[in-house]
Design an enzyme around this catalytic site. Structure first.
Site, short mmCIF file in Angstrom:
data_model
loop_
_atom_site.label_atom_id
_atom_site.label_comp_id
_atom_site.label_asym_id
_atom_site.label_seq_id
_atom_site.Cartn_x
_atom_site.Cartn_y
_atom_site.Cartn_z
N HIS A 59 0.84 -1.15 0.11
CA HIS A 59 -0.03 0.11 -0.04
C HIS A 59 1.10 1.32 0.16
O HIS A 59 1.36 1.61 0.99
CB HIS A 59 -0.82 -0.12 1.31
N HIS A 88 1.47 4.98 -2.39
CA HIS A 88 0.97 5.59 -3.66
C HIS A 88 2.19 6.50 -4.25
O HIS A 88 3.06 7.29 -3.18
CB HIS A 88 0.00 6.68 -3.10
N HIS A 109 -9.56 1.05 -1.31
CA HIS A 109 -9.42 1.89 0.15
C HIS A 109 -10.87 1.69 0.87
O HIS A 109 -12.02 2.20 0.14
CB HIS A 109 -9.18 3.46 -0.01
N GLU A 127 -10.97 3.40 6.22
CA GLU A 127 -9.86 4.25 6.72
C GLU A 127 -10.67 5.45 7.30
O GLU A 127 -10.66 5.28 8.80
CB GLU A 127 -9.39 4.90 5.43
N ASP A 178 1.90 4.10 3.02
CA ASP A 178 0.82 4.83 2.20
C ASP A 178 1.58 5.92 1.40
O ASP A 178 1.51 5.77 0.32
CB ASP A 178 0.17 5.41 3.26
N ASP A 179 1.94 7.20 2.40
CA ASP A 179 2.21 8.26 1.64
C ASP A 179 3.46 8.78 2.21
O ASP A 179 3.30 9.83 3.10
CB ASP A 179 1.37 9.54 1.39
N1 HPA Z 1 -6.39 7.40 1.64
C1 HPA Z 1 -7.31 7.77 0.49
N2 HPA Z 1 -6.84 8.22 -0.68
C2 HPA Z 1 -5.25 8.57 -0.72
C3 HPA Z 1 -4.55 8.08 0.35
C4 HPA Z 1 -5.22 7.58 1.49
O1 HPA Z 1 -4.47 7.27 2.52
N3 HPA Z 1 -3.55 8.42 -0.04
C5 HPA Z 1 -3.22 8.85 -1.26
N4 HPA Z 1 -4.40 8.97 -1.67
ZN ZN Z 2 -3.71 4.87 0.45
#
Ligand code: HPA
Ligand code: ZN
Length: 346
Positions: free
Chosen positions: A20, A22, A200, A203, A281-282
């Site tokens: 996971h 991006h 996703h 969250e 994630d990011d």
């Molecule tokens: N959630 C939803 N969209 C996203 C995320 C995330 O954590 N990171 C990049 N796009």
């Molecule tokens: Zn994500």
């Protein structure tokens, strides 16, 4: 300086996979400024420190606003290559042997960047990493859920010439108010293309969105899924089906899904028998790549070696590697753990 915690040494030694991530979320402020200069774009921040200082989010949307704005510096195929290559170098240093990355083509096509520019830049870097280091990867094309399903069909059309290099489809961006059901027809089309789908869910959105992702989109993995814990029947089902949940602990703290890492449900997820694992994630926005996520969880939740090894094994199990490759990596993990245990006994 204090000695390295023995479990942190194990974390460093284990081969790891990331499921996971991006790629646009790996754009470090330094590279953002360098690409802005290269492309004659001016950023609304005086310097790198003030950009970093803006990474103080209240929720998912406050992050997404900055993340989409930041992606505006990505213009050429070389920019996408440089972005991806920078991530892959960090991943290799982190002991990642296999990575499955998301890209958001609509973020770029909406700005007039051709799908081919994005795709070729990213794939060329992935190919280089495999040729140079044997690092394997998969590429997941993710749809933006704040846009319409029709917009999703349009970008899927643009992706058709490149499908041989796309390994699956995902769904990301603003979750609340954009349930999986909004994309039921689009995901049915994706499944007709014989490629796996993920989404996703859970969250910021409710456990009901996780159910929708399973039932209406027929996904084979849930991204995040932490709010599944609010529904005990759903948890039992996820565990029974060995449905992977790609958990992103530092992301959850930065976006205020949980107040503190010590309150993160990661351990409870393992105890419930869920196929959960740790991802970044990011990482450029959330303050840590995969290794740092594992170290931070080990410390905050006092995870033991067994739990760390379970998380890493779950990640290989949930990956899209071929069964024989998964078995090879699980054996490699067994050898490393055995050697580490011998070291501990000395
Ligand atoms: N959630 C939803 N969209 C996203 C995320 C995330 O954590 N990171 C990049 N796009
Ligand atoms: Zn994500």
């Amino acid at each position: 300086m204090s000695a390295l915690h023995p479990i942190d040494a194990l974390i460093a030694q284990l081969p790891k996979t990331e499921l996971h991530l991006h790629i646009e979320g790996t754009l470090e402020p330094e590279l953002m400024f360098a690409l802005a200069a290269r492309n004659g774009i001016s950023l609304p921040y005086a310097d790198i420190a003030s950009l970093r200082a803006a990474y103080d989010f209240n929720n998912l949307q406050s992050f997404l606003d900055l993340y989409y704005a930041g992606a505006g510096v990505l213009q050429t195929e070389q920019d996408f290559y440089d972005l991806t290559w920078a991530y892959l170098q960090r991943a290799q240093a982190d002991g990642i042997v296999h990575t499955e990355i998301f890209f958001d083509p609509q973020t770029h096509t909406a700005r007039g960047i051709a799908f081919a520019t994005v795709y070729h830049g990213i794939s060329r870097a992935l190919e280089t990493a495999e040729a140079e280091w044997g690092m394997t990867s998969r590429l997941i094309m993710s749809f933006l859920r704040h846009l319409s399903e029709e917009d999703g069909f349009a970008v899927l059309e643009q992706a058709m010439p490149y499908l041989s290099g796309i390994d699956g489809f995902g769904l990301d961006s603003s979750e609340a108010g954009h349930p999986p059901s909004k994309f039921q027809r689009l995901f049915a089309r994706c499944r007709e293309l014989q490629l796996p789908c993920v989404a996703h869910a859970g969250e910021e959105g409710p456990a009901a969105y996780v159910r929708e992702a399973l039932e209406l989109l027929q996904v084979c993995r849930i991204d995040h899924g932490v709010r599944s814990l609010e529904d005990a029947t759903l948890v039992q089902r996820l565990a029974a089906e060995r449905m992977p949940l790609t958990v992103c602990p530092l992301s959850n703290i930065k976006l205020k899904v949980f107040a503190d890492l010590a309150e993160h449900p990661l351990r409870r997820m393992l105890e419930a028998g869920l196929v959960a694992m740790v991802n970044s994630d990011d990482p450029a926005y959330f303050g840590g790549y995969l290794g740092e996520n594992l170290l931070a969880c080990r410390r905050a939740l006092d995870l033991g070696a067994d739990e760390i090894v379970q998380l890493v094994r779950n990640s290989f199990e949930a990956s899209w590697l071929a069964p024989a490759q998964k078995a090879d990596w699980q054996r490699a993990i067994s050898h490393i753990v055995a050697a580490w245990q011998v070291e501990q006994a000395l």
